[in-house]
Write a protein that holds these residues in place. Structure first.
Motif, mmCIF file in Angstrom:
data_model
loop_
_atom_site.group_PDB
_atom_site.id
_atom_site.type_symbol
_atom_site.label_atom_id
_atom_site.label_comp_id
_atom_site.label_asym_id
_atom_site.label_seq_id
_atom_site.Cartn_x
_atom_site.Cartn_y
_atom_site.Cartn_z
ATOM 1 N N UNK A 45 8.932 -0.858 -9.108
ATOM 2 C CA UNK A 45 7.880 -1.609 -9.782
ATOM 3 C C UNK A 45 8.411 -3.021 -9.983
ATOM 4 N N UNK A 46 7.715 -4.011 -9.449
ATOM 5 C CA UNK A 46 8.254 -5.362 -9.469
ATOM 6 C C UNK A 46 7.142 -6.395 -9.370
ATOM 7 N N UNK A 47 7.519 -7.646 -9.178
ATOM 8 C CA UNK A 47 6.569 -8.748 -9.076
ATOM 9 C C UNK A 47 5.794 -8.676 -7.762
ATOM 10 N N UNK A 48 4.540 -9.066 -7.802
ATOM 11 C CA UNK A 48 3.677 -9.014 -6.628
ATOM 12 C C UNK A 48 4.090 -10.004 -5.552
ATOM 13 N N UNK A 49 4.864 -11.049 -5.923
ATOM 14 C CA UNK A 49 5.220 -12.054 -4.921
ATOM 15 C C UNK A 49 6.380 -11.635 -4.027
ATOM 16 N N UNK A 50 7.065 -10.541 -4.361
ATOM 17 C CA UNK A 50 8.158 -10.079 -3.504
ATOM 18 C C UNK A 50 7.576 -9.705 -2.137
ATOM 19 N N UNK A 51 8.102 -10.239 -1.038
ATOM 20 C CA UNK A 51 7.492 -10.014 0.281
ATOM 21 C C UNK A 51 7.294 -8.544 0.614
ATOM 22 N N UNK A 52 6.060 -8.196 0.932
ATOM 23 C CA UNK A 52 5.718 -6.838 1.316
ATOM 24 C C UNK A 52 5.133 -5.996 0.203
ATOM 25 N N UNK A 53 5.415 -6.332 -1.044
ATOM 26 C CA UNK A 53 4.986 -5.513 -2.172
ATOM 27 C C UNK A 53 3.462 -5.428 -2.278
ATOM 28 N N UNK A 54 2.776 -6.513 -1.976
ATOM 29 C CA UNK A 54 1.311 -6.555 -2.126
ATOM 30 C C UNK A 54 0.575 -6.495 -0.797
ATOM 31 N N UNK A 55 1.283 -6.196 0.296
ATOM 32 C CA UNK A 55 0.707 -6.363 1.634
ATOM 33 C C UNK A 55 -0.018 -5.119 2.130
ATOM 34 N N UNK A 56 -0.978 -4.655 1.377
ATOM 35 C CA UNK A 56 -1.809 -3.550 1.856
ATOM 36 C C UNK A 56 -3.070 -3.459 1.006
ATOM 37 N N UNK A 57 -3.768 -2.336 1.109
ATOM 38 C CA UNK A 57 -5.082 -2.202 0.500
ATOM 39 C C UNK A 57 -5.048 -1.997 -1.001
ATOM 40 N N UNK A 58 -3.889 -1.842 -1.606
ATOM 41 C CA UNK A 58 -3.820 -1.755 -3.061
ATOM 42 C C UNK A 58 -4.029 -3.109 -3.723
ATOM 43 N N UNK A 59 -3.750 -4.211 -3.000
ATOM 44 C CA UNK A 59 -3.866 -5.542 -3.590
ATOM 45 C C UNK A 59 -5.257 -5.823 -4.162
ATOM 46 N N UNK A 60 -6.365 -5.579 -3.437
ATOM 47 C CA UNK A 60 -7.680 -5.849 -4.020
ATOM 48 C C UNK A 60 -7.958 -5.053 -5.289
ATOM 49 N N UNK A 61 -7.358 -3.870 -5.412
ATOM 50 C CA UNK A 61 -7.553 -3.078 -6.629
ATOM 51 C C UNK A 61 -6.795 -3.712 -7.792
ATOM 52 N N UNK A 62 -5.600 -4.239 -7.541
ATOM 53 C CA UNK A 62 -4.915 -5.018 -8.574
ATOM 54 C C UNK A 62 -5.777 -6.204 -9.009
ATOM 55 N N UNK A 63 -6.365 -6.870 -8.049
ATOM 56 C CA UNK A 63 -7.194 -8.046 -8.348
ATOM 57 C C UNK A 63 -8.384 -7.679 -9.240
ATOM 58 N N UNK A 64 -8.891 -6.455 -9.083
ATOM 59 C CA UNK A 64 -10.028 -6.012 -9.887
ATOM 60 C C UNK A 64 -9.610 -5.305 -11.171
ATOM 61 N N UNK A 65 -8.328 -5.329 -11.468
ATOM 62 C CA UNK A 65 -7.837 -4.766 -12.716
ATOM 63 C C UNK A 65 -7.583 -3.273 -12.705
ATOM 64 N N UNK A 66 -7.548 -2.666 -11.518
ATOM 65 C CA UNK A 66 -7.275 -1.237 -11.406
ATOM 66 C C UNK A 66 -5.783 -1.000 -11.159
ATOM 67 N N UNK A 67 -5.224 0.071 -11.735
ATOM 68 C CA UNK A 67 -3.841 0.419 -11.375
ATOM 69 C C UNK A 67 -3.790 0.926 -9.940
ATOM 70 N N UNK A 68 -2.746 0.581 -9.238
ATOM 71 C CA UNK A 68 -2.641 0.968 -7.828
ATOM 72 C C UNK A 68 -1.182 0.936 -7.402
ATOM 73 N N UNK A 69 -0.878 1.751 -6.394
ATOM 74 C CA UNK A 69 0.459 1.752 -5.822
ATOM 75 C C UNK A 69 0.361 1.968 -4.318
ATOM 76 N N UNK A 70 1.450 1.676 -3.640
ATOM 77 C CA UNK A 70 1.535 1.857 -2.185
ATOM 78 C C UNK A 70 2.608 2.893 -1.876
#
Length: 341
Positions: free
Chosen positions: A267-292
């Motif tokens: 569990x870390x910062x979203x800016x770490x390369x690769x951490x946000x690079x999939x379909x969970x990112x839009x759910x984070x943007x909408x305030x939903x918990x999500x993981x990859x």
């Protein structure tokens, strides 16, 4: 190309990211080799699952091949394959259709309604498009294959009722040029879910699940992370941002309680390369918990986003063990007593 100052700043941020999670890393340094002793029934089940996973990947990345808006016929063929597979499992398939680059694009969804808390939703998703120039076996036919086999397993487990509703969603247009743009399939889906007021308790993105190696030095990381994680690409990774760290921990614990396959979590910062690079990112943007859930993609997989990302590159027996563990974890999480996020 980054300037020297930017590189130093990036390394400092990476160090901060590592230090912020180092105290809570859960490591599981086992081998991907199959257990020495295994029940005959489990061995047979794993072999059958491995064959089905391989068949899905070969259909999508071998027979259909590159599938995106630049190959619209192949993109439609992939959607039709998913539709047929889910129909054969007894599901009613719902299509969320829209246009991207003047090409009809579809998110496809099937649902198992929860018995006691149907308004609480777990979304399991994987994108079925491939990047331009690649047949996309690992990226992401492997994730789609896992999605299909998870939905099959839960359908066959009925009439055992889950407490929460589980939605299985095949997303379109995750790859460039759509990633993190309005035409990204998971972004279209997450925005619609938020507009409806869907109570999504967690979204799990299945992103590249097929490549494993016990060779020393086969696993790489962003700067400094290698001090805390193994150098062998023999594990499955669970990754989230800080806001989703509680369900991340619960999912890893559920996976490990049912599977002996090595697992690592972060569990870390979203800016770490690769951490946000999939379909969970839009759910984070909408305030939903999500993981990859991921084999870590380009940090171990040399054919990433290339024509060499073919079905013969993948380790299907290891992948089957991962999917079986995910099946048990999903059943556990969808059946657990109610609790806040």
């Amino acid at each position: 190309m980054q300037s020297h100052a930017h590189r130093i700043f990036g390394l400092a941020l990476a160090a901060l990211a590592v230090l912020s999670v180092a105290g809570s890393i859960m490591s599981d340094p086992r081998s991907i080799a199959a257990p020495a002793v295994s029940a005959a029934s489990q061995t047979t089940e794993l072999a059958a699952l491995s064959e089905r996973l391989q068949a899905h990947v070969r259909k999508l990345a071998g027979e259909i091949g590159e599938r995106n808006v630049f190959h619209p016929q192949a993109l439609r063929a992939a959607a039709d394959y998913l539709r047929a597979q889910w129909a054969s499992q007894g599901y009613q398939v719902v299509s969320q259709s829209y246009e991207a680059y003047r090409v009809r694009s579809e998110n496809l969804e099937v649902t198992l309604a929860g018995a006691s808390r149907p308004g609480e939703i777990i979304v399991i998703g994987a994108h079925y498009d491939s990047v331009s120039g690649s047949p996309g076996a690992n990226d992401n036919a492997s994730g789609v294959a896992a999605l299909l086999e998870l939905s099959r397993a839960l359908a066959q487990a009925q009439p055992v009722k889950l407490a929460r509703t589980v939605r299985f969603v095949a997303f379109v247009n995750e790859e460039s040029p759509f990633f993190d743009r309005g035409e990204m399939g998971s972004m279209v889906y997450a925005k619609a879910a938020r507009a409806r007021g869907d109570n999504i308790r967690l979204m799990v993105s299945l992103e590249m699940l097929g490549y494993y190696s016990d060779a020393p030095g086969s696993q790489r990381y962003p700067p400094l992370f290698g001090f805390f994680y193994p150098d062998r690409a023999n594990f499955i990774g669970f990754v989230s941002n800080f806001a989703s760290r509680r369900p991340l921990r619960e999912w890893v614990q559920a996976f490990r309680s049912h599977s002996d396959f090595p697992a690592e979590s972060l569990a870390t910062f979203e800016f770490v390369p690769g951490v946000a690079w999939s379909d969970h990112l839009p759910f984070w943007r909408e305030g939903y918990p999500a993981l990859m859930v991921t084999d870590t993609a380009f940090y171990r997989y040399a054919p990433y986003h290339s024509r060499r990302d073919t079905p013969d590159q993948l380790n299907y027996p290891a992948m089957a063990r991962v999917v079986m563990g995910l099946q048990a974890a999903l059943t556990t999480m969808a059946s657990r007593p109610d609790r806040s996020r």
